[in-house]
Scaffold this motif. Structure first.
Motif, PDB file in Angstrom:
ATOM      1  N   SER A  81       0.855  -1.186   0.000  1.00 47.81           N
ATOM      2  CA  SER A  81       0.000   0.000   0.000  1.00 47.81           C
ATOM      3  C   SER A  81       0.888   1.231   0.000  1.00 47.81           C
ATOM      4  N   TRP A  82       0.344   2.348  -0.502  1.00 48.15           N
ATOM      5  CA  TRP A  82       1.119   3.591  -0.493  1.00 48.15           C
ATOM      6  C   TRP A  82       1.392   4.060   0.926  1.00 48.15           C
ATOM      7  N   ARG A  83       0.396   3.891   1.800  1.00 52.51           N
ATOM      8  CA  ARG A  83       0.601   4.267   3.191  1.00 52.51           C
ATOM      9  C   ARG A  83       1.727   3.439   3.817  1.00 52.51           C
ATOM     10  N   GLY A  86       5.068   4.771   2.798  1.00 49.63           N
ATOM     11  CA  GLY A  86       5.454   5.945   3.576  1.00 49.63           C
ATOM     12  C   GLY A  86       5.976   5.568   4.950  1.00 49.63           C
TER      13      GLY A  86
END
Length: 215
Positions: A81-83, A86
């Protein structure tokens, strides 16, 4: 996120077999390097492609064995996931800072084996990226997603220490500084996974740790 559940049918014999399958060759090579005065060879496209090929071949076999033993793939494999990317980037920064602090008392020491290897390393970008993706996924799936989670029922400290021991054993070829840096990163990764049960940020942080030193 919650701590990962204990793995089903996770016996010590099974764990030993999985460690031997997934990391035995690397541990043997690392111990040989130490006994031979850290003669680890060079880092090249050929050596990195060989590592990627081994992990692509062994990884699916290991997963099939674990599936037959009752381990669900959803518990072993991360969900990107992009989260998570990060969080993984922040986790990588935490590892860099923690390693720098741990190594600061030894800053004046002579060059380490890993330093000499990196000085002559000239792998291509495509190979570095491929290595980072495959190796980051391979190591964390079997070290944390399987081994650490597998022994969580024996206590968090035991599970964390076991995964750390295996991780450090196959990185001894890097010399004392490299092994210490790996241990610090492994501790950060392991504690994060123990507390969250979230594997993808650890995998992404490992990918960054594999790729950035070559860029």
């Amino acid at each position: 996120m919650k701590p990962p559940a204990a793995a089903p049918n996770a016996t010590p014999l099974e764990a030993l077999g999985m460690v031997a399958l997934c990391f035995g060759w690397f541990i043997a090579g690392s111990l040989w390097s130490v006994s031979a005065g850290f003669r680890s060879g060079t880092i090249s496209d050929a050596s990195l492609i060989g590592l990627v090929g081994f992990e692509i071949f062994v990884g699916p076999i290991a997963l099939l064995i674990l599936r037959s033993r009752g381990h669900a793939m959803r518990d072993l494999l991360p969900s990107p996931s992009w989260r998570g990317c990060g969080v993984g980037a922040l986790l990588y920064v935490a590892c860099v800072v923690a390693s720098a602090v741990a190594l600061s008392p030894f800053a004046a020491d002579a060059a380490q084996p890993i330093d000499r290897m990196m000085e002559t390393a000239r792998p291509s970008l495509a190979v570095v990226v491929t290595l980072a993706v495959v190796n980051g996924l391979y190591e964390e799936v079997f070290l944390l997603g399987y081994l650490q989670r597998c022994f969580r029922h024996q206590g968090a400290s035991f599970a964390l220490g076991l995964s750390l021991l295996v991780r450090v054993l196959y990185h001894l070829y890097q010399g004392p500084h490299g092994a210490l840096s790996v241990a610090v990163a492994g501790l950060v990764f392991g504690v994060f996974y123990l507390r969250t049960g979230w594997l993808w940020p650890v995998v992404f942080a490992h990918m960054l740790a594999d790729a950035i030193p070559f860029l």
